[in-house]
Design a protein around this motif. Structure first.
Motif, PDB file in Angstrom:
ATOM      1  N   GLU A 175      61.347  54.094   0.371  1.00 44.71           N
ATOM      2  CA  GLU A 175      60.866  55.478   0.460  1.00 44.71           C
ATOM      3  C   GLU A 175      61.664  56.295   1.461  1.00 44.71           C
ATOM      4  O   GLU A 175      62.041  57.435   1.207  1.00 44.71           O
ATOM      5  CB  GLU A 175      59.389  55.479   0.853  1.00 44.71           C
ATOM      6  CG  GLU A 175      58.781  56.856   0.922  1.00 44.71           C
ATOM      7  CD  GLU A 175      57.318  56.801   1.298  1.00 44.71           C
ATOM      8  OE1 GLU A 175      56.902  57.635   2.119  1.00 44.71           O
ATOM      9  OE2 GLU A 175      56.592  55.931   0.778  1.00 44.71           O
ATOM     10  N   ASN A 176      61.947  55.709   2.607  1.00 46.77           N
ATOM     11  CA  ASN A 176      62.637  56.437   3.675  1.00 46.77           C
ATOM     12  C   ASN A 176      64.137  56.575   3.453  1.00 46.77           C
ATOM     13  O   ASN A 176      64.783  57.401   4.090  1.00 46.77           O
ATOM     14  CB  ASN A 176      62.372  55.773   5.026  1.00 46.77           C
ATOM     15  CG  ASN A 176      60.930  55.909   5.448  1.00 46.77           C
ATOM     16  OD1 ASN A 176      60.275  56.904   5.159  1.00 46.77           O
ATOM     17  ND2 ASN A 176      60.415  54.890   6.116  1.00 46.77           N
ATOM     18  N   SER A 177      64.702  55.785   2.557  1.00 48.38           N
ATOM     19  CA  SER A 177      66.154  55.835   2.349  1.00 48.38           C
ATOM     20  C   SER A 177      66.595  57.113   1.646  1.00 48.38           C
ATOM     21  O   SER A 177      67.722  57.567   1.846  1.00 48.38           O
ATOM     22  CB  SER A 177      66.625  54.622   1.540  1.00 48.38           C
ATOM     23  OG  SER A 177      66.255  54.748   0.176  1.00 48.38           O
ATOM     24  N   ASP A 194      68.308  56.703  -4.800  1.00 48.77           N
ATOM     25  CA  ASP A 194      67.740  56.297  -6.078  1.00 48.77           C
ATOM     26  C   ASP A 194      67.689  54.767  -6.093  1.00 48.77           C
ATOM     27  O   ASP A 194      68.351  54.104  -5.290  1.00 48.77           O
ATOM     28  CB  ASP A 194      68.575  56.844  -7.245  1.00 48.77           C
ATOM     29  CG  ASP A 194      69.976  56.265  -7.262  1.00 48.77           C
ATOM     30  OD1 ASP A 194      70.164  55.195  -7.874  1.00 48.77           O
ATOM     31  OD2 ASP A 194      70.874  56.872  -6.645  1.00 48.77           O
ATOM     32  N   LEU A 195      66.874  54.206  -6.984  1.00 49.54           N
ATOM     33  CA  LEU A 195      66.660  52.756  -7.000  1.00 49.54           C
ATOM     34  C   LEU A 195      67.942  51.950  -7.155  1.00 49.54           C
ATOM     35  O   LEU A 195      68.136  50.948  -6.455  1.00 49.54           O
ATOM     36  CB  LEU A 195      65.688  52.362  -8.113  1.00 49.54           C
ATOM     37  CG  LEU A 195      64.213  52.555  -7.797  1.00 49.54           C
ATOM     38  CD1 LEU A 195      63.361  52.239  -9.019  1.00 49.54           C
ATOM     39  CD2 LEU A 195      63.800  51.693  -6.637  1.00 49.54           C
ATOM     40  N   PHE A 242      69.334  49.293  -4.281  1.00 52.78           N
ATOM     41  CA  PHE A 242      69.507  47.853  -4.457  1.00 52.78           C
ATOM     42  C   PHE A 242      70.959  47.418  -4.335  1.00 52.78           C
ATOM     43  O   PHE A 242      71.237  46.311  -3.860  1.00 52.78           O
ATOM     44  CB  PHE A 242      68.881  47.389  -5.771  1.00 52.78           C
ATOM     45  CG  PHE A 242      67.379  47.306  -5.687  1.00 52.78           C
ATOM     46  CD1 PHE A 242      66.763  46.399  -4.841  1.00 52.78           C
ATOM     47  CD2 PHE A 242      66.589  48.156  -6.429  1.00 52.78           C
ATOM     48  CE1 PHE A 242      65.391  46.331  -4.736  1.00 52.78           C
ATOM     49  CE2 PHE A 242      65.207  48.091  -6.339  1.00 52.78           C
ATOM     50  CZ  PHE A 242      64.602  47.183  -5.499  1.00 52.78           C
ATOM     51  N   LEU A 243      71.910  48.264  -4.712  1.00 47.94           N
ATOM     52  CA  LEU A 243      73.319  47.912  -4.519  1.00 47.94           C
ATOM     53  C   LEU A 243      73.682  47.925  -3.037  1.00 47.94           C
ATOM     54  O   LEU A 243      74.473  47.084  -2.584  1.00 47.94           O
ATOM     55  CB  LEU A 243      74.210  48.848  -5.335  1.00 47.94           C
ATOM     56  CG  LEU A 243      74.080  48.675  -6.855  1.00 47.94           C
ATOM     57  CD1 LEU A 243      74.867  49.752  -7.582  1.00 47.94           C
ATOM     58  CD2 LEU A 243      74.512  47.276  -7.291  1.00 47.94           C
ATOM     59  N   ALA A 244      73.097  48.836  -2.276  1.00 49.15           N
ATOM     60  CA  ALA A 244      73.318  48.842  -0.824  1.00 49.15           C
ATOM     61  C   ALA A 244      72.726  47.580  -0.189  1.00 49.15           C
ATOM     62  O   ALA A 244      73.329  46.966   0.696  1.00 49.15           O
ATOM     63  CB  ALA A 244      72.697  50.095  -0.198  1.00 49.15           C
ATOM     64  N   ARG A 245      71.563  47.177  -0.671  1.00 48.58           N
ATOM     65  CA  ARG A 245      70.946  45.941  -0.162  1.00 48.58           C
ATOM     66  C   ARG A 245      71.817  44.727  -0.501  1.00 48.58           C
ATOM     67  O   ARG A 245      71.957  43.812   0.309  1.00 48.58           O
ATOM     68  CB  ARG A 245      69.542  45.784  -0.725  1.00 48.58           C
ATOM     69  CG  ARG A 245      68.570  46.809  -0.153  1.00 48.58           C
ATOM     70  CD  ARG A 245      67.212  46.698  -0.787  1.00 48.58           C
ATOM     71  NE  ARG A 245      66.556  45.457  -0.447  1.00 48.58           N
ATOM     72  CZ  ARG A 245      65.794  45.272   0.632  1.00 48.58           C
ATOM     73  NH1 ARG A 245      65.593  46.257   1.476  1.00 48.58           N
ATOM     74  NH2 ARG A 245      65.226  44.112   0.860  1.00 48.58           N
ATOM     75  N   GLY A 274      67.160  48.566 -13.329  1.00 46.08           N
ATOM     76  CA  GLY A 274      68.235  48.950 -14.233  1.00 46.08           C
ATOM     77  C   GLY A 274      69.637  48.665 -13.738  1.00 46.08           C
ATOM     78  O   GLY A 274      70.616  49.070 -14.353  1.00 46.08           O
ATOM     79  N   VAL A 275      69.767  47.950 -12.626  1.00 43.16           N
ATOM     80  CA  VAL A 275      71.098  47.584 -12.124  1.00 43.16           C
ATOM     81  C   VAL A 275      71.692  46.551 -13.078  1.00 43.16           C
ATOM     82  O   VAL A 275      71.041  45.567 -13.432  1.00 43.16           O
ATOM     83  CB  VAL A 275      71.024  47.021 -10.690  1.00 43.16           C
ATOM     84  CG1 VAL A 275      72.376  46.495 -10.233  1.00 43.16           C
ATOM     85  CG2 VAL A 275      70.510  48.084  -9.724  1.00 43.16           C
ATOM     86  N   THR A 276      72.926  46.786 -13.489  1.00 47.19           N
ATOM     87  CA  THR A 276      73.588  45.894 -14.452  1.00 47.19           C
ATOM     88  C   THR A 276      74.442  44.850 -13.744  1.00 47.19           C
ATOM     89  O   THR A 276      74.789  45.000 -12.562  1.00 47.19           O
ATOM     90  CB  THR A 276      74.495  46.700 -15.397  1.00 47.19           C
ATOM     91  OG1 THR A 276      75.573  47.254 -14.623  1.00 47.19           O
ATOM     92  CG2 THR A 276      73.725  47.801 -16.115  1.00 47.19           C
TER      93      THR A 276
END
Length: 123
Positions: free
Chosen positions: A34-36, A39-40, A44-47, A72-74
């Motif tokens: 939420e704080n970042s 977009d999703l 997740f790519l940053a994580r 939706g990350v491929t």
């Protein structure tokens, strides 16, 4: 499956259990998302990049990439991220991460074959 799960609903459903440490980790992750302001997919790519940088355990990749796939990350985006960060974190770290990701994926495949994957993860 009758309804599509989202990372938020998956994390939220885990938080309803009786696992205080896990509940706290889930809350931290929900706050982080939420704080970042990301977009999703970007989140997740940053994580993923952070997991590689810290040489995380396979279970960390399993949790994060499972939720990333739900968002939706491929596979191509994961591979692109690994290629993009290799000059910064080093090829050995990326090779290590790739092996851990494969181990985590193999674990999921085995669990699915044995029928031990929770319904919400079978999406």
């Amino acid at each position: 499956m009758t309804s599509q799960t989202t990372p938020e609903s998956t994390l939220g459903s885990i938080a309803q259990g009786e696992a205080p440490v896990l509940e706290r980790l889930v809350a931290m992750n929900l706050d982080s998302l939420e704080n970042s302001g990301l977009d999703l997919k970007t989140y997740f790519l940053a994580r993923l990049a952070a997991l590689v940088a810290m040489d995380a355990a396979p279970v960390s990749y399993l949790m994060n990439l499972g939720l990333a796939a739900d968002a939706g990350v491929t596979v191509e985006e994961v591979q692109g991220t690994l290629i993009a960060i290799a000059p910064v974190v080093g090829s050995a770290r990326v090779a290590s991460a790739s092996g851990k990701i494969l181990r985590a994926a193999f674990g999921v495949a085995v669990a699915e074959a044995e029928g031990t994957v929770p319904e919400q993860r079978k999406a």
